[in-house]
Design a protein around this motif. Structure first.
Motif, mmCIF file in Angstrom:
data_model
loop_
_atom_site.group_PDB
_atom_site.id
_atom_site.type_symbol
_atom_site.label_atom_id
_atom_site.label_comp_id
_atom_site.label_asym_id
_atom_site.label_seq_id
_atom_site.Cartn_x
_atom_site.Cartn_y
_atom_site.Cartn_z
ATOM 1 N N MET A 196 0.856 -1.174 0.000
ATOM 2 C CA MET A 196 0.000 0.000 0.000
ATOM 3 C C MET A 196 0.897 1.231 0.000
ATOM 4 N N ALA A 197 0.554 2.221 -0.822
ATOM 5 C CA ALA A 197 1.377 3.423 -0.938
ATOM 6 C C ALA A 197 1.322 4.239 0.345
ATOM 7 N N GLU A 198 2.436 4.872 0.669
ATOM 8 C CA GLU A 198 2.510 5.684 1.882
ATOM 9 C C GLU A 198 1.896 7.056 1.601
ATOM 10 N N THR A 199 1.120 7.590 2.543
ATOM 11 C CA THR A 199 0.506 8.902 2.384
ATOM 12 C C THR A 199 1.597 9.969 2.336
ATOM 13 N N PRO A 200 1.581 10.841 1.318
ATOM 14 C CA PRO A 200 2.624 11.861 1.203
ATOM 15 C C PRO A 200 2.656 12.783 2.425
ATOM 16 N N GLN A 201 3.851 13.309 2.721
ATOM 17 C CA GLN A 201 4.066 14.177 3.884
ATOM 18 C C GLN A 201 3.153 15.402 3.841
ATOM 19 N N VAL A 202 2.972 16.001 2.653
ATOM 20 C CA VAL A 202 2.130 17.201 2.542
ATOM 21 C C VAL A 202 0.704 16.895 2.956
ATOM 22 N N THR A 203 0.191 15.765 2.510
ATOM 23 C CA THR A 203 -1.185 15.383 2.853
ATOM 24 C C THR A 203 -1.309 15.147 4.352
ATOM 25 N N ARG A 204 -0.332 14.460 4.957
ATOM 26 C CA ARG A 204 -0.378 14.233 6.400
ATOM 27 C C ARG A 204 -0.364 15.558 7.148
ATOM 28 N N SER A 205 0.448 16.504 6.675
ATOM 29 C CA SER A 205 0.522 17.817 7.332
ATOM 30 C C SER A 205 -0.808 18.547 7.241
ATOM 31 N N LEU A 206 -1.427 18.507 6.063
ATOM 32 C CA LEU A 206 -2.711 19.189 5.894
ATOM 33 C C LEU A 206 -3.788 18.570 6.786
ATOM 34 N N LEU A 207 -3.771 17.240 6.890
ATOM 35 C CA LEU A 207 -4.785 16.572 7.696
ATOM 36 C C LEU A 207 -4.582 16.808 9.189
ATOM 37 N N SER A 208 -3.326 16.970 9.610
ATOM 38 C CA SER A 208 -3.073 17.125 11.038
ATOM 39 C C SER A 208 -3.149 18.574 11.502
ATOM 40 N N ALA A 209 -3.190 19.541 10.592
ATOM 41 C CA ALA A 209 -3.251 20.954 10.976
ATOM 42 C C ALA A 209 -4.702 21.366 11.182
ATOM 43 N N PRO A 210 -5.071 21.686 12.401
ATOM 44 C CA PRO A 210 -6.453 22.090 12.652
ATOM 45 C C PRO A 210 -6.744 23.468 12.052
ATOM 46 N N LEU A 211 -7.947 23.639 11.591
ATOM 47 C CA LEU A 211 -8.369 24.876 10.941
ATOM 48 C C LEU A 211 -8.154 26.115 11.808
ATOM 49 N N PRO A 212 -8.458 26.099 13.095
ATOM 50 C CA PRO A 212 -8.227 27.307 13.907
ATOM 51 C C PRO A 212 -6.766 27.759 13.904
ATOM 52 N N GLN A 213 -5.829 26.802 13.937
ATOM 53 C CA GLN A 213 -4.411 27.179 13.904
ATOM 54 C C GLN A 213 -4.024 27.784 12.571
ATOM 55 N N ILE A 214 -4.567 27.247 11.489
ATOM 56 C CA ILE A 214 -4.275 27.800 10.161
ATOM 57 C C ILE A 214 -4.770 29.238 10.088
ATOM 58 N N ILE A 215 -5.982 29.474 10.558
ATOM 59 C CA ILE A 215 -6.553 30.824 10.522
ATOM 60 C C ILE A 215 -5.753 31.761 11.422
ATOM 61 N N GLU A 216 -5.359 31.286 12.599
ATOM 62 C CA GLU A 216 -4.557 32.108 13.515
ATOM 63 C C GLU A 216 -3.224 32.485 12.880
ATOM 64 N N ARG A 217 -2.559 31.522 12.260
ATOM 65 C CA ARG A 217 -1.267 31.793 11.623
ATOM 66 C C ARG A 217 -1.419 32.777 10.470
ATOM 67 N N LEU A 218 -2.504 32.650 9.723
ATOM 68 C CA LEU A 218 -2.754 33.589 8.639
ATOM 69 C C LEU A 218 -2.936 34.996 9.198
#
Length: 155
Positions: A1-23
Motif C-alpha cells: 500500500m502506498a505511503e501517504t505523502p508528507q504534505v497530505t499528512r501535514s494538511l490533515l493534522s493541521a487544525p483549521l483554527p491554527q491555520i486561521i490564527e497563523r494567517l
C-alpha cells in the motif's frame, strides 16, 4: 500500500483554527512591515533635497508623500481528495489430457488457481492563500502636519 505523502499528512493534522490564527498573525506582521516601510520612505523624502531656482526643498515640502498600503481581505482555501480502491481477482484454469499409449489409457488433469487482492490509495491536495492589498491615502494627520510645517517654506 502506498505511503501517504508528507504534505497530505501535514494538511490533515493541521487544525483549521491554527491555520486561521497563523494567517492572521502573518498578515498583521506583513502590515506592520508595510507601515514601517512607509515611515522609512517618509524619512527618506524629508532628507532628499531638490534645488528649484535658488532655493532647496525636500520632497515632502513639494507635496510628495509615501505610499501607504493595507490588507483588506485574506482567504485560505484547502481542498483534499482521497481515493481508496480494492479489487479481488480469482482465476481458475483447468486442463485435461487424455491419451492412449500402447494399450494403456492415460488421463491427466491440471488445475491452476490464482487469487489476487489489490489495494490502491491516492491522495491529492491543493491549498491557496490569497490576500488583497490596496493603496491608501496617507493618514490625514500626517498630511495636515506636512501642510503646516512646509506651507510657509514654499511661499
Amino acid at each position: 500500500m502506498a505511503e501517504t505523502p508528507q504534505v497530505t499528512r501535514s494538511l490533515l493534522s493541521a487544525p483549521l483554527p491554527q491555520i486561521i490564527e497563523r494567517l492572521g498573525i502573518s498578515i498583521a506582521q506583513a502590515q506592520a512591515a508595510l507601515d514601517r516601510n512607509s515611515i522609512e520612505l517618509a524619512k527618506a523624502m524629508s532628507e532628499t533635497e531638490v534645488e528649484i531656482g535658488d532655493k532647496t526643498y525636500n520632497l515632502l515640502s513639494l507635496g510628495f508623500v509615501p505610499s501607504f498600503y493595507s490588507f483588506t481581505e485574506a482567504t485560505v482555501e484547502a481542498k483534499l481528495s482521497f481515493q481508496v480502491s480494492e479489487s479481488t481477482e480469482t482465476s481458475v484454469k483447468v486442463g485435461v489430457q487424455v491419451g492412449v499409449q500402447y494399450g494403456v489409457f492415460m488421463a491427466a488433469a491440471s488445475v491452476d488457481v490464482g487469487y489476487a487482492r489489490k489495494f490502491s490509495v491516492s491522495a491529492e491536495g491543493m491549498s491557496s492563500i490569497a490576500a488583497r492589498l490596496v493603496s491608501l491615502p496617507p493618514p490625514e494627520i500626517f498630511t495636515d502636519l506636512l501642510k503646516r510645517e512646509y506651507q510657509q517654506d514654499i511661499s
